[in-house]
Each structure stands twice: as C-alpha cells, then as structure tokens.
Design an enzyme around this catalytic site. Structure first.
Site, PDB file in Angstrom:
ATOM      1  N   GLY A  14      42.859  -8.444  21.600  1.00  0.00           N
ATOM      2  CA  GLY A  14      43.239  -7.029  21.685  1.00  0.00           C
ATOM      3  C   GLY A  14      43.092  -6.517  23.112  1.00  0.00           C
ATOM      4  O   GLY A  14      42.174  -6.908  23.819  1.00  0.00           O
ATOM      5  N   ARG A  75      48.472 -13.097  20.366  1.00  0.00           N
ATOM      6  CA  ARG A  75      47.648 -13.981  19.522  1.00  0.00           C
ATOM      7  C   ARG A  75      48.400 -15.305  19.455  1.00  0.00           C
ATOM      8  O   ARG A  75      49.599 -15.313  19.196  1.00  0.00           O
ATOM      9  CB  ARG A  75      47.482 -13.404  18.123  1.00  0.00           C
ATOM     10  N   GLY A 105      38.011 -11.341  23.685  1.00  0.00           N
ATOM     11  CA  GLY A 105      36.898 -11.287  22.747  1.00  0.00           C
ATOM     12  C   GLY A 105      36.419 -12.676  22.344  1.00  0.00           C
ATOM     13  O   GLY A 105      36.678 -13.665  23.045  1.00  0.00           O
ATOM     14  N   ASP A 106      35.747 -12.758  21.195  1.00  0.00           N
ATOM     15  CA  ASP A 106      35.130 -14.043  20.827  1.00  0.00           C
ATOM     16  C   ASP A 106      36.155 -15.157  20.594  1.00  0.00           C
ATOM     17  O   ASP A 106      35.890 -16.324  20.903  1.00  0.00           O
ATOM     18  CB  ASP A 106      34.178 -13.884  19.633  1.00  0.00           C
ATOM     19  N   GLY A 107      37.335 -14.810  20.066  1.00  0.00           N
ATOM     20  CA  GLY A 107      38.388 -15.820  19.890  1.00  0.00           C
ATOM     21  C   GLY A 107      38.794 -16.395  21.238  1.00  0.00           C
ATOM     22  O   GLY A 107      38.949 -17.619  21.399  1.00  0.00           O
ATOM     23  N   THR A 128      36.935  -5.759  25.179  1.00  0.00           N
ATOM     24  CA  THR A 128      37.328  -5.182  23.883  1.00  0.00           C
ATOM     25  C   THR A 128      36.719  -3.796  23.764  1.00  0.00           C
ATOM     26  O   THR A 128      35.571  -3.589  24.181  1.00  0.00           O
ATOM     27  CB  THR A 128      36.900  -6.053  22.675  1.00  0.00           C
ATOM     28  N   ILE A 129      37.471  -2.860  23.215  1.00  0.00           N
ATOM     29  CA  ILE A 129      36.929  -1.497  23.096  1.00  0.00           C
ATOM     30  C   ILE A 129      35.778  -1.433  22.091  1.00  0.00           C
ATOM     31  O   ILE A 129      35.022  -0.475  22.069  1.00  0.00           O
ATOM     32  CB  ILE A 129      38.019  -0.472  22.680  1.00  0.00           C
ATOM     33  N   ASP A 130      35.666  -2.461  21.246  1.00  0.00           N
ATOM     34  CA  ASP A 130      34.752  -2.365  20.095  1.00  0.00           C
ATOM     35  C   ASP A 130      33.263  -2.534  20.437  1.00  0.00           C
ATOM     36  O   ASP A 130      32.410  -2.188  19.633  1.00  0.00           O
ATOM     37  CB  ASP A 130      35.124  -3.427  19.048  1.00  0.00           C
ATOM     38  N   ASP A 132      31.674  -5.178  20.276  1.00  0.00           N
ATOM     39  CA  ASP A 132      31.164  -5.946  19.127  1.00  0.00           C
ATOM     40  C   ASP A 132      30.834  -7.393  19.483  1.00  0.00           C
ATOM     41  O   ASP A 132      30.780  -8.252  18.604  1.00  0.00           O
ATOM     42  CB  ASP A 132      32.190  -5.901  17.974  1.00  0.00           C
ATOM     43  N   ARG A 165      36.225  24.593   8.724  1.00  0.00           N
ATOM     44  CA  ARG A 165      36.644  23.363   8.056  1.00  0.00           C
ATOM     45  C   ARG A 165      35.731  22.199   8.402  1.00  0.00           C
ATOM     46  O   ARG A 165      34.987  22.245   9.381  1.00  0.00           O
ATOM     47  CB  ARG A 165      38.031  22.966   8.572  1.00  0.00           C
ATOM     48  N   ARG A 174      36.222  -2.172  14.569  1.00  0.00           N
ATOM     49  CA  ARG A 174      36.201  -3.311  13.632  1.00  0.00           C
ATOM     50  C   ARG A 174      34.874  -3.315  12.875  1.00  0.00           C
ATOM     51  O   ARG A 174      34.483  -2.297  12.344  1.00  0.00           O
ATOM     52  CB  ARG A 174      36.482  -4.611  14.365  1.00  0.00           C
ATOM     53  N   GLY A 188      28.252  15.769  18.433  1.00  0.00           N
ATOM     54  CA  GLY A 188      27.450  16.580  17.512  1.00  0.00           C
ATOM     55  C   GLY A 188      27.893  16.455  16.071  1.00  0.00           C
ATOM     56  O   GLY A 188      27.831  17.428  15.304  1.00  0.00           O
ATOM     57  N   ALA A 189      28.339  15.248  15.684  1.00  0.00           N
ATOM     58  CA  ALA A 189      28.770  15.046  14.294  1.00  0.00           C
ATOM     59  C   ALA A 189      27.609  15.308  13.341  1.00  0.00           C
ATOM     60  O   ALA A 189      26.470  14.935  13.623  1.00  0.00           O
ATOM     61  CB  ALA A 189      29.272  13.622  14.116  1.00  0.00           C
ATOM     62  N   HIS A 253      45.493   3.881  17.194  1.00  0.00           N
ATOM     63  CA  HIS A 253      45.614   3.097  18.422  1.00  0.00           C
ATOM     64  C   HIS A 253      45.552   3.900  19.714  1.00  0.00           C
ATOM     65  O   HIS A 253      45.487   3.302  20.792  1.00  0.00           O
ATOM     66  CB  HIS A 253      46.904   2.270  18.376  1.00  0.00           C
ATOM     67  N   VAL A 254      45.570   5.222  19.604  1.00  0.00           N
ATOM     68  CA  VAL A 254      45.404   6.021  20.814  1.00  0.00           C
ATOM     69  C   VAL A 254      44.074   5.648  21.503  1.00  0.00           C
ATOM     70  O   VAL A 254      43.929   5.758  22.721  1.00  0.00           O
ATOM     71  CB  VAL A 254      45.482   7.529  20.460  1.00  0.00           C
TER      72      VAL A 254
END
Ligand code: ATP
Length: 353
Positions: A14, A75, A105-107, A128-130, A132, A165, A174, A188-189, A253-254
């Site tokens: 990715g 890929r 990434g790991d792959g 990777t943005i994750d 992870d 709301r 992921r 602040g969620a 995907h943004v």
C-alpha cells in the site's frame, strides 16, 4: 565495505505519504557515494517485468513534498513463486543491480529476504500509514494519515456541535488501532473502539448519555477498521439508546493521500539515508526501524517474528523454538509497544468527558 556499482529502489504494498521522501533520500545518498540508482516502477512486479529507469538526482527533484509514490506500487503474487523470483534475479543481473532498497510493509520485507538469500542484498524501509509493523515504533505515512484524520474529524465535530449530533467515524489501520487511538485522543473523541483492546459499549453509551445531560452537544466516536463490522451497527445503537441523532462516516482512502507532514518527510529521509549506509556497509536482509527515537537496523526474520509475536500469530511450538535470549529481546519490544498503546488509549479515556 561492500562494493556497489548500481542499486535499485522500489515501493511496494500500500502507498503512504513520505515514500517519495524515502526514494529521494535513497537516490541522493547513493549518488553521493558514486553509486548509480535504478528507480524500479510498480514494486516487485516492475522488477520482474524490467520496468525501470536510471535515476539522476533531478529525477527525484521536487518530490519530497508529494504524497503517493512516483515509483507506483503493485501487488505481485508471481514474485512469491520460484519462477517469479528467478525472473527478478535475472533482471537484476541484466541491469547490473547489486543491491535493492524496498519500501513497504511486511509482505515487502518477505520479498526482501527472498532477494537477499538469492544474492541481491536488500534492505527494507517501513512505509505504511497503519503503523502496524511491530518491530518499529514508527512507519512512514502514519503521521500524515493521522493529521488528515484529525483535520476531517475537527470538521465533523463543528457540525455535530451545531446540531447536537453524534458522529461515529471509522478510520483505517487494518488490524492495528494506532490511527484510531491517537487521532481519537487528538480530537477529543468520547469513545474509541479498536480491535485489539476490549471495548465496553454500554459504558461508552452511558458516557454519551450523561455528557448530553450535562449540556455537551458534540460527540465523536472513533472506530478502527480492525474492529470489523462494528461501526455502523454501533451508530444505530447510540441513536436508539440515547436519542441523540447519530451519523456514520467512513473516511476511506482520503487517509492514504496528501502531502507528507514534517515528521514523515524527516523520518523518511533519515531512514532512506540510513538504509543506503547499511547496504554499503555490507548489511543485507535487514529492515530499518525506529526504536525509542533512534534509527536502527533489524534482521528481517527477527522483525517478522516480533510482529507475529505481538499479534499472537506464533504457535507455542514456534515460540519454544526461539532461543531464550532472542525471545526475551522480542518480548521486550512487544511489551514496550503494548505499554505505549495502552498509555495513549488510557489518556484518551481519562481526558474525554
Ligand atoms: P502493506 O502493509 O501496505 O499491505 P505490504 O508490503 O505488506 O504492504 P503486500 O501486498 O503484503 O504489502 O506485499 C507487497 C509485495 O511483496 C507483494 O505484492 C509481493 O510481491 C511481495 N511479497 C509478499 N509476501 C511475500 C512473500 N512471502 N515472499 C516474497 N514476496 C512477497
């Protein structure tokens, strides 16, 4: 000091903002040492297909600020086969590529090991943005993605406030809740739900109900995509049980695009230069990691095992086969990672009201 004449650089898996900064740093660092650089297009697929170009310094001009990857990504399932690997090695030989830096990434790192053991020294850089990849505290793209997320959530929060709301926001990551935890904390969620930490839904709904009773009008709930098939149903239950109008938003995907932040530009540049240094020192089959604010090298096999250990993917037999000293080093990395994650998660819980 190993002797290199020409190396290749590729991006795989990715895409992530900051990959271009890493490509630039790899290219310029190698050229400075008098080593030529082939930009390989389309990851390992492009390597097998001989899609590449000899890079001059100017080929990486003006890319440090650009998201995505100028080398594109793909890929490549064939690369996992012996035939695919033979093609890639033949292309390296034909083009006189005697080392590779692979960003992904790991792959991507598994592919890097396969190349290294077949005589093409390869160094991985985590992109990777994750965030992870458990062997490194940081992966290129993570900060930019989170800044995109907080910008969007801040906007949602404004409109939640106007209309009293609740907005449940699903973010990427992921299997890892890192984006959710840190962006949830930073926006602040009132609740953050991730796959890897037990979530008390009833308590979260009660917190929303009582905050509304005390006059609060905006409610942001952040859910990681790793908490699968959860966010939309949770949105409905919040509305049913609190009476607060609730909306669901999947950011999508943004989160993967945009100009890299300072953190990503700097880290990618440092990792790119470091990868070239290590390669030229004669190291191979390693991944560049950030550990406790330092850039270090780690054997890819070790790094992949750390990742599996952290994610609970090693069998008891596999764990028993790891030498004790190595296992304790792996465990230390996992414990530190878990402690940091929990500290951030708990800070978010304590500070939201
Ligand atoms: P991301 O984390 O963003 O998905 P990734 O590098 O893990 O990045 P993958 O699609 O898993 O993404 O892997 C990228 C490429 O690496 C694959 O397309 C394939 O060419 C190669 N690759 C993956 N696994 C292996 C493997 N076991 N052996 C050799 N090559 C592999």
């Amino acid at each position: 000091m190993a002797k290199f004449q020409r190396i290749g650089v590729l991006t795989s898996g990715g895409d992530a903002p900051g990959m271009n900064a890493a490509v630039r740093a790899v290219t310029r660092s190698a050229l400075l040492c008098g080593v030529e650089v082939m930009g390989i297009y389309g990851g390992y697929q492009g390597l097998m297909d001989d899609e590449m170009k000899l890079f001059h310094s100017s080929d990486v001009s003006g890319i440090i600020s650009r998201g995505g990857t100028i080398l594109y990504s793909a890929r490549a399932l064939e690369f996992k086969t012996e035939e695919g690997m033979a093609k890639a090695i033949a292309v390296c030989k034909k083009n006189h590529i005697d080392g590779i830096v692979a960003i992904g990434g790991d792959g991507t790192f598994r592919g890097a090991t396969d190349l290294s053991i077949r005589g093409i020294p390869t160094v991985g850089i985590p992109g990777t943005i994750d965030n992870d990849i458990s062997s490194t505290d940081y992966t290129i793209g993570f900060d930019t993605a989170m800044n995109t997320v907080i910008d969007l959530i801040d906007k949602l929060r404004d409109t939640c406030e106007s209309h009293a709301r609740c907005n449940v926001v699903e973010v990427m990551g992921r299997g890892a809740g890192d984006i959710a935890i840190q962006s949830g904390l930073a926006t602040g969620a009132i609740a953050i739900a991730v796959g890897e930490i037990p979530f008390d839904e009833e308590a979260a709904i009660e917190r929303i109900r009582s905050a509304r009773a005390n006059g609060k009008r905006n409610f942001i709930v952040v859910v990681a995509e790793g908490k699968e098939n959860y966010a939309e149903g949770f949105t409905k239950r919040i509305q049913e049980q609190t009476g607060i109008e609730s909306r669901f938003t999947r950011l999508g995907h943004v989160q993967r695009g945009g100009n890299p932040t300072l953190r990503d530009r700097v880290t990618a540049s440092m990792m790119g230069s470091f990868a070239v240094d290590k390669l030229f020192e004669g190291q191979s089959d390693i991944v560049v990691c950030e550990r406790n604010s330092r850039i270090v090298a780690m054997n890819i096999g070790f790094a992949l095992k750390v990742d599996k250990l952290f994610k609970g993917k090693l069998t008891p037999e596999e764990i028993a086969a790891i030498p004790p000293a190595e296992l304790s080093e792996m465990q230390k990395i996992c414990d530190e990672r878990q402690a940091k994650k929990m500290m951030l998660y708990n800070t978010a819980r304590i500070t939201c009201k």
